[in-house]
Motif scaffolding. Structure first.
Motif, PDB file in Angstrom:
ATOM      1  N   THR A  10       0.839  -1.194   0.000  1.00  0.00           N
ATOM      2  CA  THR A  10       0.000   0.000   0.000  1.00  0.00           C
ATOM      3  C   THR A  10       0.875   1.246   0.000  1.00  0.00           C
ATOM      4  O   THR A  10       2.074   1.179   0.281  1.00  0.00           O
ATOM      5  CB  THR A  10      -0.898   0.043   1.242  1.00  0.00           C
ATOM      6  OG1 THR A  10      -0.055   0.185   2.405  1.00  0.00           O
ATOM      7  CG2 THR A  10      -1.758  -1.210   1.353  1.00  0.00           C
ATOM      8  N   ARG A  11       0.263   2.365  -0.276  1.00  0.00           N
ATOM      9  CA  ARG A  11       0.990   3.635  -0.200  1.00  0.00           C
ATOM     10  C   ARG A  11       1.492   3.888   1.214  1.00  0.00           C
ATOM     11  O   ARG A  11       2.578   4.411   1.401  1.00  0.00           O
ATOM     12  CB  ARG A  11       0.102   4.787  -0.684  1.00  0.00           C
ATOM     13  CG  ARG A  11      -0.125   4.735  -2.185  1.00  0.00           C
ATOM     14  CD  ARG A  11      -0.961   5.875  -2.690  1.00  0.00           C
ATOM     15  NE  ARG A  11      -1.120   5.757  -4.138  1.00  0.00           N
ATOM     16  CZ  ARG A  11      -1.571   6.729  -4.903  1.00  0.00           C
ATOM     17  NH1 ARG A  11      -1.923   7.894  -4.375  1.00  0.00           N
ATOM     18  NH2 ARG A  11      -1.674   6.548  -6.206  1.00  0.00           N
ATOM     19  N   GLU A  47      -0.438  -2.611  -9.331  1.00  0.00           N
ATOM     20  CA  GLU A  47      -1.277  -1.799 -10.203  1.00  0.00           C
ATOM     21  C   GLU A  47      -1.135  -0.304  -9.967  1.00  0.00           C
ATOM     22  O   GLU A  47      -1.319   0.483 -10.884  1.00  0.00           O
ATOM     23  CB  GLU A  47      -2.732  -2.224 -10.051  1.00  0.00           C
ATOM     24  CG  GLU A  47      -2.965  -3.641 -10.550  1.00  0.00           C
ATOM     25  CD  GLU A  47      -4.412  -4.060 -10.470  1.00  0.00           C
ATOM     26  OE1 GLU A  47      -5.300  -3.186 -10.369  1.00  0.00           O
ATOM     27  OE2 GLU A  47      -4.662  -5.273 -10.509  1.00  0.00           O
ATOM     28  N   ASP A  48      -0.812   0.098  -8.746  1.00  0.00           N
ATOM     29  CA  ASP A  48      -0.684   1.511  -8.406  1.00  0.00           C
ATOM     30  C   ASP A  48       0.647   2.029  -8.945  1.00  0.00           C
ATOM     31  O   ASP A  48       1.719   1.643  -8.475  1.00  0.00           O
ATOM     32  CB  ASP A  48      -0.752   1.683  -6.891  1.00  0.00           C
ATOM     33  CG  ASP A  48      -0.759   3.134  -6.446  1.00  0.00           C
ATOM     34  OD1 ASP A  48      -0.144   3.985  -7.117  1.00  0.00           O
ATOM     35  OD2 ASP A  48      -1.368   3.413  -5.397  1.00  0.00           O
ATOM     36  N   GLU A  49       0.592   2.914  -9.933  1.00  0.00           N
ATOM     37  CA  GLU A  49       1.798   3.409 -10.588  1.00  0.00           C
ATOM     38  C   GLU A  49       2.714   4.176  -9.634  1.00  0.00           C
ATOM     39  O   GLU A  49       3.937   4.093  -9.738  1.00  0.00           O
ATOM     40  CB  GLU A  49       1.430   4.309 -11.773  1.00  0.00           C
ATOM     41  CG  GLU A  49       2.614   4.690 -12.620  1.00  0.00           C
ATOM     42  CD  GLU A  49       2.215   5.429 -13.881  1.00  0.00           C
ATOM     43  OE1 GLU A  49       3.003   6.279 -14.331  1.00  0.00           O
ATOM     44  OE2 GLU A  49       1.123   5.162 -14.431  1.00  0.00           O
TER      45      GLU A  49
END
Length: 90
Positions: A10-11, A47-49
């Protein structure tokens, strides 16, 4: 520090690693070991660039120019965090 192969980072997790590098709580080797499986596709797709780009940087955090001499340091890690926060909209 382990990688949970069931879910992409996660971020918040990425932010925690970056802050740990800056504070010295996370070594460049630990950060690289944590990020590398995601970059080499051993752990799965990201998936999160914003996360992907930062994992790419983190996977090289332990790059050495000479034995025991790291290419990246605190200033670089601060810049990575700043860039991450900017891209993440934080």
């Amino acid at each position: 520090m382990t990688t949970d192969n069931s879910q992409e980072p996660t971020r918040d997790e990425v932010r925690k690693i970056l802050r740990g590098l800056i504070s010295g709580e996370v070594s460049p080797r630990e950060a690289s070991d944590w990020a590398t499986p995601w970059i080499t596709e051993e752990a799965g797709d990201v998936e999160d660039e914003v996360v992907w780009d930062t994992l790419d940087w983190l996977s090289g955090a332990d790059t050495e120019t000479d034995p025991g001499v790291y290419l990246y340091g605190q200033d670089d890690f601060r810049h990575w965090l700043s860039d991450f926060e900017s891209k993440a909209g934080a």
